[in-house]
Design an enzyme around this catalytic site. Structure first.
Site, short mmCIF file in Angstrom:
data_model
loop_
_atom_site.label_atom_id
_atom_site.label_comp_id
_atom_site.label_asym_id
_atom_site.label_seq_id
_atom_site.Cartn_x
_atom_site.Cartn_y
_atom_site.Cartn_z
N LEU A 12 0.85 -1.20 0.00
CA LEU A 12 0.00 0.00 0.00
C LEU A 12 0.89 1.25 0.00
O LEU A 12 0.75 2.13 -0.83
CB LEU A 12 -0.91 -0.02 1.25
CG LEU A 12 -1.79 1.21 1.49
CD1 LEU A 12 -2.84 1.35 0.40
CD2 LEU A 12 -2.49 1.11 2.86
N THR A 13 1.84 1.27 0.94
CA THR A 13 2.67 2.46 1.16
C THR A 13 3.54 2.78 -0.05
O THR A 13 4.03 1.90 -0.74
CB THR A 13 3.56 2.19 2.39
OG1 THR A 13 2.71 1.91 3.49
CG2 THR A 13 4.44 3.39 2.73
N GLY A 36 23.62 -1.57 32.73
CA GLY A 36 24.58 -1.79 31.63
C GLY A 36 24.24 -3.04 30.83
O GLY A 36 24.39 -3.06 29.60
N GLU A 82 1.28 -0.12 10.17
CA GLU A 82 -0.15 -0.47 10.18
C GLU A 82 -1.00 0.57 10.92
O GLU A 82 -1.94 0.25 11.63
CB GLU A 82 -0.37 -1.90 10.71
CG GLU A 82 0.29 -2.90 9.78
CD GLU A 82 -0.19 -4.31 9.93
OE1 GLU A 82 -1.38 -4.51 10.25
OE2 GLU A 82 0.61 -5.22 9.70
N GLY A 83 -0.58 1.84 10.75
CA GLY A 83 -1.27 2.95 11.39
C GLY A 83 -0.44 3.46 12.55
O GLY A 83 -0.29 2.76 13.55
N THR A 84 0.09 4.69 12.41
CA THR A 84 0.85 5.27 13.52
C THR A 84 -0.09 5.51 14.70
O THR A 84 -1.32 5.54 14.54
CB THR A 84 1.44 6.64 13.11
OG1 THR A 84 0.34 7.50 12.76
CG2 THR A 84 2.39 6.53 11.93
N SER A 85 0.49 5.73 15.88
CA SER A 85 -0.35 6.01 17.05
C SER A 85 -1.21 7.25 16.79
O SER A 85 -2.35 7.34 17.27
CB SER A 85 0.51 6.24 18.29
OG SER A 85 1.24 5.07 18.57
N1 CAA Z 1 -13.19 0.02 6.65
C1 CAA Z 1 -13.88 0.17 5.50
N2 CAA Z 1 -13.99 1.36 4.87
C2 CAA Z 1 -13.35 2.41 5.41
C3 CAA Z 1 -12.61 2.31 6.59
C4 CAA Z 1 -12.55 1.06 7.23
N3 CAA Z 1 -11.86 0.88 8.37
N4 CAA Z 1 -12.08 3.52 6.89
C5 CAA Z 1 -12.49 4.36 5.93
N5 CAA Z 1 -13.27 3.69 5.04
C6 CAA Z 1 -13.95 4.23 3.86
C7 CAA Z 1 -14.79 5.45 4.26
O1 CAA Z 1 -16.07 5.04 4.70
C8 CAA Z 1 -14.85 6.21 2.96
O2 CAA Z 1 -15.84 5.62 2.14
P1 CAA Z 1 -16.79 6.48 1.14
O3 CAA Z 1 -15.95 6.80 -0.03
O4 CAA Z 1 -17.90 5.54 0.81
O5 CAA Z 1 -17.23 7.69 1.91
C9 CAA Z 1 -13.51 5.95 2.31
O6 CAA Z 1 -13.00 4.74 2.93
C10 CAA Z 1 -12.51 7.06 2.54
O7 CAA Z 1 -12.39 7.22 3.95
P2 CAA Z 1 -11.78 8.52 4.62
O8 CAA Z 1 -12.38 9.72 3.96
O9 CAA Z 1 -11.93 8.38 6.09
O10 CAA Z 1 -10.26 8.44 4.17
P3 CAA Z 1 -9.03 9.36 4.61
O11 CAA Z 1 -8.27 9.70 3.37
O12 CAA Z 1 -9.50 10.47 5.50
O13 CAA Z 1 -8.08 8.35 5.40
C11 CAA Z 1 -7.17 7.23 7.29
C12 CAA Z 1 -8.41 7.72 6.53
C13 CAA Z 1 -7.80 6.54 8.49
C14 CAA Z 1 -6.25 8.33 7.74
C15 CAA Z 1 -6.39 6.23 6.40
O14 CAA Z 1 -5.69 6.88 5.38
C16 CAA Z 1 -5.43 5.37 7.20
O15 CAA Z 1 -5.83 4.39 7.85
N6 CAA Z 1 -4.12 5.69 7.14
C17 CAA Z 1 -3.11 4.82 7.75
C18 CAA Z 1 -2.58 3.87 6.70
C19 CAA Z 1 -1.86 2.72 7.30
O16 CAA Z 1 -2.26 2.14 8.30
N7 CAA Z 1 -0.81 2.30 6.61
C20 CAA Z 1 -0.10 1.14 6.99
C21 CAA Z 1 0.62 0.59 5.81
S1 CAA Z 1 0.75 -1.15 5.73
C22 CAA Z 1 1.98 -1.60 6.78
O17 CAA Z 1 2.41 -0.87 7.62
C23 CAA Z 1 2.41 -3.01 6.60
C24 CAA Z 1 3.67 -3.44 7.21
O18 CAA Z 1 4.71 -2.93 7.01
C25 CAA Z 1 3.65 -4.64 8.05
#
Ligand code: CAA
Length: 382
Positions: free
Chosen positions: A125-126, A341, A364-367
């Site tokens: 994703l990132t 130590g 997987e989502g900062t704090s």
């Molecule tokens: N489940 C289902 N749908 C969801 C949802 C959820 N949990 N959260 C949001 N949605 C939907 C919303 O309902 C919305 O739908 P509509 O278009 O129908 O209205 C749509 O998604 C857009 O939602 P938002 O407007 O809330 O989106 P946003 O741009 O404001 O972002 C955010 C929300 C929560 C900040 C999101 O971007 C986020 O979670 N960011 C963090 C990303 C992340 O966790 N990355 C981790 C990378 S993977 C990783 O780390 C793996 C690794 O290394 C091990």
């Protein structure tokens, strides 16, 4: 309310504990120093059903519930966090989205390959400019007249990216539609157009082969789309809700390892003629460590239970991850301090726990993002 675990849950915990203690813990220092990917251990975990714990048996998994997954993750993480990162990506990030939204053929082919442990999965994703703002991705998939897609772009911080056979990828198919223009694909890294880049030299979880990947005219077929075109953002968010329970469990495992080592040290290490565990300042730290550890564990189990009951759990998963990751950071910090130590030395695993704990507050989502998710859930305000 029943705080006991089922026989099945205890069985998978036992299998995970045995492998963790016999194979993973003794090799953890080696993999931390070398940064090598622990392929043999990963295969062993897969052969024992630990790469598809919640995957139904008709797709090659162990067919257990989220509590079983949490218990197994804690055991692996207590031995080595990097191994548990690999376990969590295969179990949660790779399998969850395909199981929920994928076709029967995708489940039989891709989920089965990962759940049976024959192949390794990843989740992309990132991107370099898109982390917390997950909708800002630029990796592009252009639909062709024959229904196939040509994919171009870069993804970064991809766990197992250099060793994965299959990847769940999120790409823009219609940039003008914003989050509704993102589509999920399953990628076969053996096909032309896929390139794995440099492995990141990281502070912690050093054996988890985190790397950049690049797509150059990679051709995905219509059958490789997970769910429908444009569903990708919601699929990613749903997968991350589930994934956060696994990361909370990982944090609990790291914290437990640091706590157990500290209790033992406080009993044995003497200063001023008595065990350091007799000093009130050490006692207060140990008590606070235990309170935070149990709080983290209980919130993690609550989120896992809700998921198992088919109830909404996104906010509770976020709460579990915030609390568990911050507890892991605090507990490993105190553990290093109490070891003095020795805590700072590579002779003991404490400094590794401390370094490894940090990532649980980031991926997987900062704090900060998770507090936003929790608060939005409470107020309904954006
Ligand atoms: N489940 C289902 N749908 C969801 C949802 C959820 N949990 N959260 C949001 N949605 C939907 C919303 O309902 C919305 O739908 P509509 O278009 O129908 O209205 C749509 O998604 C857009 O939602 P938002 O407007 O809330 O989106 P946003 O741009 O404001 O972002 C955010 C929300 C929560 C900040 C999101 O971007 C986020 O979670 N960011 C963090 C990303 C992340 O966790 N990355 C981790 C990378 S993977 C990783 O780390 C793996 C690794 O290394 C091990």
């Amino acid at each position: 309310m029943d705080f006991s675990f089922s026989e099945e849950q205890l069985m998978i915990q036992d299998v995970a504990r045995r492998i963790a203690q016999e194979k993973i813990a003794p090799s953890a220092e080696h993999f931390d120093r070398s940064g090598e990917f622990p392929l043999e251990n990963v295969r062993l975990l897969g052969e024992n059903g630990l790469m598809g714990i919640e995957v139904p048996d008709q797709y090659g998994g162990a067919g257990m519930d989220t509590i079983a997954y949490v218990l197994a993750m804690i055991e692996v993480a207590a031995a080595d966090a990097a191994h548990s990162t690999i376990v969590s990506v295969n179990n949660s990030l790779f399998c969850t989205g395909i199981l929920k939204h994928g076709s029967e053929e995708q489940k039989q082919t891709y989920v089965r390959a990962i759940a049976e442990g024959g192949e390794i999965g990843a989740f992309a994703l990132t991107e370099p400019q898109s982390g917390s703002d997950a909708a800002a991705i630029r990796c592009n998939a252009q639909r062709q007249a024959d229904g196939s897609y040509v994919i171009n772009g870069k993804k970064s911080w991809i766990t197992s990216g250099s060793v994965a056979r299959y990847i769940v990828l999120f790409a823009m198919t219609a940039p003008e539609k914003g989050t509704r223009g993102i589509t999920a694909f399953v990628i076969d890294t053996g096909k032309p157009g896929f390139h794995a880049g440099k492995v990141e030299p990281k502070l912690g979880i050093r054996a988890s082969a985190t790397c950049e990947i690049e797509f150059q005219d990679y051709v995905a077929q219509a059958a490789d789309v997970i769910g429908a075109e444009g569903d990708g953002f919601k699929i990613a968010m749903g997968v991350l809700d589930a994934g956060r329970i696994g990361i909370a469990a990982q944090a609990v495992g790291i914290a437990r390892a640091a706590f157990d080592a500290t209790v033992e040290y406080a009993r044995e290490r003497k200063a001023f003629g008595q065990p350091i565990g007799s000093f009130q300042m050490t006692q207060a730290k140990i008590a606070d460590m235990r309170c935070k550890l149990d709080t983290a564990l209980l919130l993690t189990l609550r989120a896992a239970w809700l998921k198992g009951q088919g109830k909404a759990y996104g906010s509770e998963a976020a709460m579990a991850k915030v609390v568990a990751s911050e507890a892991a950071m605090w507990i490993t910090h105190q553990a290093v301090q109490i070891h003095g130590g020795m805590g700072y030395s590579k002779e003991m695993p404490l400094e590794r726990y401390f370094r490894d704990a940090k990532i649980t507050e980031i991926y997987e989502g900062t704090s900060e993002i998770l507090r936003l998710v929790i608060s939005r859930g409470e107020t309904g305000l954006r």
